[in-house]
Write a protein that holds these residues in place. Structure first.
Motif, PDB file in Angstrom:
ATOM      1  N   PRO A  99     -28.512  47.377  53.643  1.00 25.73           N
ATOM      2  CA  PRO A  99     -28.866  47.225  55.027  1.00 25.73           C
ATOM      3  C   PRO A  99     -28.498  45.860  56.546  1.00 25.73           C
ATOM      4  CG  PRO A  99     -30.661  46.373  53.901  1.00 25.73           C
ATOM      5  CD  PRO A  99     -29.511  46.594  53.088  1.00 25.73           C
ATOM      6  N   ASP A 100     -27.793  44.975  56.005  1.00 25.01           N
ATOM      7  CA  ASP A 100     -27.397  43.877  57.099  1.00 25.01           C
ATOM      8  C   ASP A 100     -26.784  44.065  57.941  1.00 25.01           C
ATOM      9  OD1 ASP A 100     -29.134  41.917  55.655  1.00 25.01           O
ATOM     10  OD2 ASP A 100     -27.380  41.869  54.227  1.00 25.01           O
ATOM     11  N   HIS A 101     -25.402  45.554  57.286  1.00 32.47           N
ATOM     12  CA  HIS A 101     -24.915  45.998  58.205  1.00 32.47           C
ATOM     13  C   HIS A 101     -25.413  46.650  59.312  1.00 32.47           C
ATOM     14  CE1 HIS A 101     -22.355  49.343  59.166  1.00 32.47           C
ATOM     15  NE2 HIS A 101     -21.667  48.384  60.496  1.00 32.47           N
ATOM     16  N   ALA A 102     -26.483  47.602  58.888  1.00 35.34           N
ATOM     17  CA  ALA A 102     -27.245  48.004  60.055  1.00 35.34           C
ATOM     18  C   ALA A 102     -27.913  47.376  60.613  1.00 35.34           C
ATOM     19  CB  ALA A 102     -28.264  49.415  59.520  1.00 35.34           C
ATOM     20  N   ARG A 103     -28.687  46.131  60.813  1.00 30.98           N
ATOM     21  CA  ARG A 103     -29.591  45.989  61.219  1.00 30.98           C
ATOM     22  C   ARG A 103     -28.798  45.237  62.404  1.00 30.98           C
ATOM     23  NH1 ARG A 103     -30.812  40.313  60.880  1.00 30.98           N
ATOM     24  NH2 ARG A 103     -29.730  40.236  58.613  1.00 30.98           N
ATOM     25  N   LEU A 104     -27.592  44.426  61.998  1.00 29.51           N
ATOM     26  CA  LEU A 104     -27.000  43.298  63.153  1.00 29.51           C
ATOM     27  C   LEU A 104     -26.101  44.759  64.100  1.00 29.51           C
ATOM     28  CD1 LEU A 104     -25.834  40.388  60.624  1.00 29.51           C
ATOM     29  CD2 LEU A 104     -27.407  40.602  62.194  1.00 29.51           C
ATOM     30  N   ARG A 105     -26.042  46.040  63.292  1.00 30.26           N
ATOM     31  CA  ARG A 105     -24.770  46.468  64.335  1.00 30.26           C
ATOM     32  C   ARG A 105     -25.729  47.587  65.341  1.00 30.26           C
ATOM     33  NH1 ARG A 105     -20.215  50.275  63.185  1.00 30.26           N
ATOM     34  NH2 ARG A 105     -20.442  51.937  64.843  1.00 30.26           N
ATOM     35  N   ARG A 106     -27.326  47.460  65.233  1.00 30.68           N
ATOM     36  CA  ARG A 106     -28.293  48.430  65.787  1.00 30.68           C
ATOM     37  C   ARG A 106     -28.520  47.786  67.035  1.00 30.68           C
ATOM     38  NH1 ARG A 106     -30.970  50.148  61.234  1.00 30.68           N
ATOM     39  NH2 ARG A 106     -31.807  48.520  61.796  1.00 30.68           N
ATOM     40  N   MET A 107     -28.236  45.761  67.096  1.00 32.14           N
ATOM     41  CA  MET A 107     -28.578  44.900  67.695  1.00 32.14           C
ATOM     42  C   MET A 107     -27.410  45.286  69.042  1.00 32.14           C
ATOM     43  SD  MET A 107     -29.589  41.617  65.916  1.00 32.14           S
ATOM     44  CE  MET A 107     -30.823  41.103  64.681  1.00 32.14           C
ATOM     45  N   LEU A 108     -26.084  46.041  68.906  1.00 34.33           N
ATOM     46  CA  LEU A 108     -25.428  45.586  70.045  1.00 34.33           C
ATOM     47  C   LEU A 108     -25.236  47.589  69.966  1.00 34.33           C
ATOM     48  CD1 LEU A 108     -22.737  43.636  68.002  1.00 34.33           C
ATOM     49  CD2 LEU A 108     -24.600  43.148  69.947  1.00 34.33           C
ATOM     50  N   THR A 109     -25.929  48.345  69.814  1.00 31.53           N
ATOM     51  CA  THR A 109     -25.470  49.595  69.513  1.00 31.53           C
ATOM     52  C   THR A 109     -25.325  49.892  71.204  1.00 31.53           C
ATOM     53  OG1 THR A 109     -25.822  50.025  68.199  1.00 31.53           O
ATOM     54  CG2 THR A 109     -25.888  52.114  69.406  1.00 31.53           C
ATOM     55  N   ALA A 110     -26.576  50.004  71.803  1.00 28.17           N
ATOM     56  CA  ALA A 110     -26.810  50.666  73.206  1.00 28.17           C
ATOM     57  C   ALA A 110     -25.664  49.656  74.329  1.00 28.17           C
ATOM     58  CB  ALA A 110     -28.164  49.914  73.701  1.00 28.17           C
ATOM     59  N   ASP A 111     -25.447  49.101  73.927  1.00 26.81           N
ATOM     60  CA  ASP A 111     -24.449  48.121  75.025  1.00 26.81           C
ATOM     61  C   ASP A 111     -22.764  48.966  75.014  1.00 26.81           C
ATOM     62  OD1 ASP A 111     -25.461  45.691  75.965  1.00 26.81           O
ATOM     63  OD2 ASP A 111     -25.619  45.530  73.560  1.00 26.81           O
ATOM     64  N   PHE A 112     -22.146  49.723  73.795  1.00 25.56           N
ATOM     65  CA  PHE A 112     -21.098  50.327  73.374  1.00 25.56           C
ATOM     66  C   PHE A 112     -21.513  52.038  73.300  1.00 25.56           C
ATOM     67  CE2 PHE A 112     -20.684  45.716  72.196  1.00 25.56           C
ATOM     68  CZ  PHE A 112     -19.537  46.090  73.008  1.00 25.56           C
ATOM     69  N   MET A 113     -22.789  52.324  74.153  1.00 28.24           N
ATOM     70  CA  MET A 113     -22.796  53.467  73.719  1.00 28.24           C
ATOM     71  C   MET A 113     -22.149  54.435  75.231  1.00 28.24           C
ATOM     72  SD  MET A 113     -27.069  54.068  74.100  1.00 28.24           S
ATOM     73  CE  MET A 113     -27.236  55.780  73.947  1.00 28.24           C
TER      74      MET A 113
END
Length: 410
Positions: free
Chosen positions: A98-112
């Motif tokens: 889950p560490d990958h998903a947790r950290l990636r979610r913090m940036l997802t909105a910036d690259f939609m």
């Protein structure tokens, strides 16, 4: 199914390229035509599995039986320096859920896609400014890498992250050292530490004086410490300019050598201006497929016994997914060795990886290429190489393939 005994190792990675600088190494393409998976020898004398077919790589990259964690025993590295880069304070692309998903979610909105589309005017302005400077040169020559291909994505990612572009010489030097396959581990570690310290200091500064940048937002959330923010910033900063810069210069070179395809790009750009961007989208996807700047493989390690294309891979064995070879796979892309800017299905390429670790920044990369490539060719209709093709220096020693320089005249 293949027996437990490993087949003989016939290939060394990284392998030498052939006569075409845009094509994957011949050894990888030859392996793609053989039954099952191949073995490849690495720099330290160890070996791992090599996957070269399009369908097989998709299977590996979406299978949770394979780990992205570079700290696991058996994970394959192309050099001692890249092992240091990937396993010492790894970024989230070298983590599993889950560490990958947790950290990636913090940036997802910036690259939609919708969010990135709002950046088009800014990307266009940076593009025009850089081309204006090139056009103003009295000698009508320029190095496309130094004067355009590298500054464009660097300026854009700096704008997003909140990194002062005035410091670009520093972070580009760190990036270059970190991505050299021939760099000693101590130099890679030093460059990584210097860039990390710089970004951690930037995070501290933005806690005191916040702005609307990614680093500032991460600092304000008060979930990550400064070193963790620096790790995320390092990934975005390095990946955000190295890949697009090299794709841009290689694409321009390929189009200069294939005038018919350059004409198709011109027509696609004209249609885009009239409101139909589908042809330009297809052209960019085909260039991404044809070039594949991450040319020496995506690493994984098996966490349990698993079968791929009739070959048993044991837990703890490493795998290199050669996406450049897969992007020329005739079963997925008929006549894959040809550049065809109207190719149906080009978007099925693996240039951004596949599965949960697929490149977060791909919408931004696509936007930059859609804007940059037509703009260069339209601004300089007489564009040509300023040196013989044979004198061009390609980045064979780098983890991200491309050109060291592209001297042009018009």
């Amino acid at each position: 199914m293949a027996t437990a005994a490993h087949p003989p190792v016939a290939v060394t990675a990284p392998a030498a390229r052939g006569t075409c600088p845009f094509a994957p190494p011949p050894a990888y393409e030859q392996a793609r035509g053989e039954e099952g998976l191949s073995r490849v020898r690495l720099w330290d004398g160890t070996s791992c599995w090599m996957v070269t077919r399009h369908a097989d790589i998709r299977s590996v990259l979406r299978d949770r039986s394979f780990s992205s964690d570079a700290r696991r025993p058996g994970f394959p590295f192309l050099s001692a320096g890249l092992r240091t880069l990937a396993s010492d304070r790894p970024t989230f692309i070298r983590m599993d859920d889950p560490d990958h998903a947790r950290l990636r979610r913090m940036l997802t909105a910036d690259f939609m896609i919708r969010k990135v589309a709002e950046m088009r005017p800014a990307v266009r302005q940076v593009t025009d400014d850089l081309l204006d400077r090139m056009a103003a040169r009295a000698d009508r020559t320029a190095d496309l890498v130094a004067d355009f291909a590298l500054p464009l994505p660097s300026m854009v990612i700096c704008l997003l992250l909140g990194v002062p572009y005035a410091d670009h010489a520093f972070f580009q030097q760190c990036s270059s050292t970190m991505l050299r396959t021939d760099a000693p581990p101590r130099e890679v570690a030093a460059a990584q530490d210097e860039l990390g310290a710089y970004l951690a200091g930037l995070a501290r500064a933005k806690r005191a004086a916040p702005d609307d940048s990614i680093i500032s937002r991460l600092a304000e959330q008060d979930v990550l410490d400064d070193d963790e923010i620096a790790s995320m910033g390092r990934l975005l900063l390095v990946a955000g300019h190295e890949t697009t810069a090299n794709m841009t210069s290689l694409s321009v070179l390929a189009l200069l050598r294939e005038p018919a395809q350059a004409a198709r790009l011109h027509e696609a750009a004209r249609l885009d201006e009239d409101g139909d961007g589908s042809a330009l989208d297809t052209a960019v996807e085909e260039l991404l497929r044809y070039m594949t700047v991450v040319h020496n493989g995506i690493g994984r390690v098996a966490v349990e016994d698993v079968e791929v294309s009739g070959t048993r891979i044991r837990a703890g064995e490493g795998v290199l997914c050669m996406i450049g070879a897969a992007n020329r796979d005739e079963d997925a892309f008929p006549e894959g060795g040809l550049l065809d800017l109207g190719r149906p299905g080009a978007r099925r390429h693996l240039a951004f990886g596949f599965g949960v670790h697929q490149c977060l920044g791909q919408p931004l990369a696509r936007l930059e290429l859609r804007v940059a490539l037509p703009a260069v060719l339209q601004r300089f209709p007489g564009l040509r190489l300023a040196v013989p093709f044979e004198e061009l220096r390609f980045r064979h020693e780098m983890a991200v393939y491309g050109l060291h320089a592209l001297p042009l005249a018009w």
